[in-house]
Design a protein around this motif. Structure first.
Motif, PDB file in Angstrom:
ATOM      1  N   VAL A  25     -27.281 -18.991 -22.327  1.00 29.56           N
ATOM      2  CA  VAL A  25     -28.559 -19.057 -23.036  1.00 29.56           C
ATOM      3  C   VAL A  25     -28.561 -20.196 -24.048  1.00 29.56           C
ATOM      4  N   ASP A  26     -27.452 -20.400 -24.742  1.00 28.94           N
ATOM      5  CA  ASP A  26     -27.376 -21.451 -25.764  1.00 28.94           C
ATOM      6  C   ASP A  26     -26.449 -22.605 -25.389  1.00 28.94           C
ATOM      7  N   ALA A  31     -29.013 -26.721 -21.060  1.00 29.27           N
ATOM      8  CA  ALA A  31     -30.154 -27.090 -21.914  1.00 29.27           C
ATOM      9  C   ALA A  31     -31.394 -27.453 -21.102  1.00 29.27           C
ATOM     10  N   SER A  32     -31.215 -28.004 -19.914  1.00 27.40           N
ATOM     11  CA  SER A  32     -32.367 -28.414 -19.102  1.00 27.40           C
ATOM     12  C   SER A  32     -32.969 -27.258 -18.298  1.00 27.40           C
ATOM     13  N   LYS A  38     -33.096 -18.641 -18.033  1.00 31.15           N
ATOM     14  CA  LYS A  38     -31.884 -18.213 -18.732  1.00 31.15           C
ATOM     15  C   LYS A  38     -32.013 -16.762 -19.198  1.00 31.15           C
ATOM     16  N   VAL A  39     -33.194 -16.404 -19.692  1.00 32.15           N
ATOM     17  CA  VAL A  39     -33.417 -15.035 -20.150  1.00 32.15           C
ATOM     18  C   VAL A  39     -33.366 -14.064 -18.970  1.00 32.15           C
TER      19      VAL A  39
END
Length: 191
Positions: A25-26, A31-32, A38-39
């Protein structure tokens, strides 16, 4: 392999996947990736891990006494919360991602219906009156509800829990396949 060994093996795998998804998630390398993807991955993996953990918790609470009933009541609350996430938030989340990725919301909803049909998770509704009334929140009638819950068939309850673990595993697999773009692409090309 015994039931306990199978359950432990399932939890180890689910925990490993959940940790990877949680950390992603982080993570800079993801990041892309869109936030909803992601969630979806993290929640599907986390809930599946939690379901596997609850199966083991059930095995550990198979003893006589009040502690066992209270433990099982905690499990009932978790199952209801998981079901709520799947059908209120999770389904919409996967449908939206499916639409964006080209396989379509309808396809995702059909897949979810099939998973639900295979695992019969609606059986948790038989325990709805105990949810948040004898654990987490204590209802005015907690004592009588706990006595009634103590008369429930523990094996039937275990089967509901196992069905949830199977459902959550297939949901996690569907999520993974969707995010890896491994589902059929139903996109119609415009001339």
């Amino acid at each position: 392999m015994t039931r306990n060994e199978r359950n432990e093996q399932a939890l180890r795998g689910a925990s490993k996947n959940a940790e990877k998804a949680f950390n992603a998630v982080d993570a800079i390398e993801y990041a892309s990736v869109p936030e909803d993807e992601k969630v979806a991955w993290a929640m599907a993996a986390m809930i599946h891990c939690d379901m596997c953990r609850l199966v083991i918790a059930f095995d550990e609470c198979e003893r006589d006494g009040l502690a066992s009933l209270l433990w099982m009541a905690d499990i009932v609350s978790k199952l209801h919360e998981a079901k709520r996430w799947y059908f209120e938030k999770g389904g919409r989340l996967l449908g939206g991602i499916g639409k964006r990725m080209g396989c379509g919301q309808e396809y995702i909803q059909r897949e979810i219906k099939e998973i639900k049909k295979r695992h019969q998770i609606t059986n948790i509704d038989a325990y709805a009156e105990y949810r948040n009334k004898i654990s987490y929140h204590y209802d005015d009638n907690a004592i009588s509800l706990l006595k009634k819950f103590g008369n429930e068939d523990a094996e039937a309850f275990y089967q509901v829990l196992k069905a949830f673990a199977g459902f959550s595993g297939e949901w996690a697999q569907l999520t993974r396949s969707l995010l890896k773009n491994e589902l059929p692409n139903n996109r119609v090309e415009q001339p």
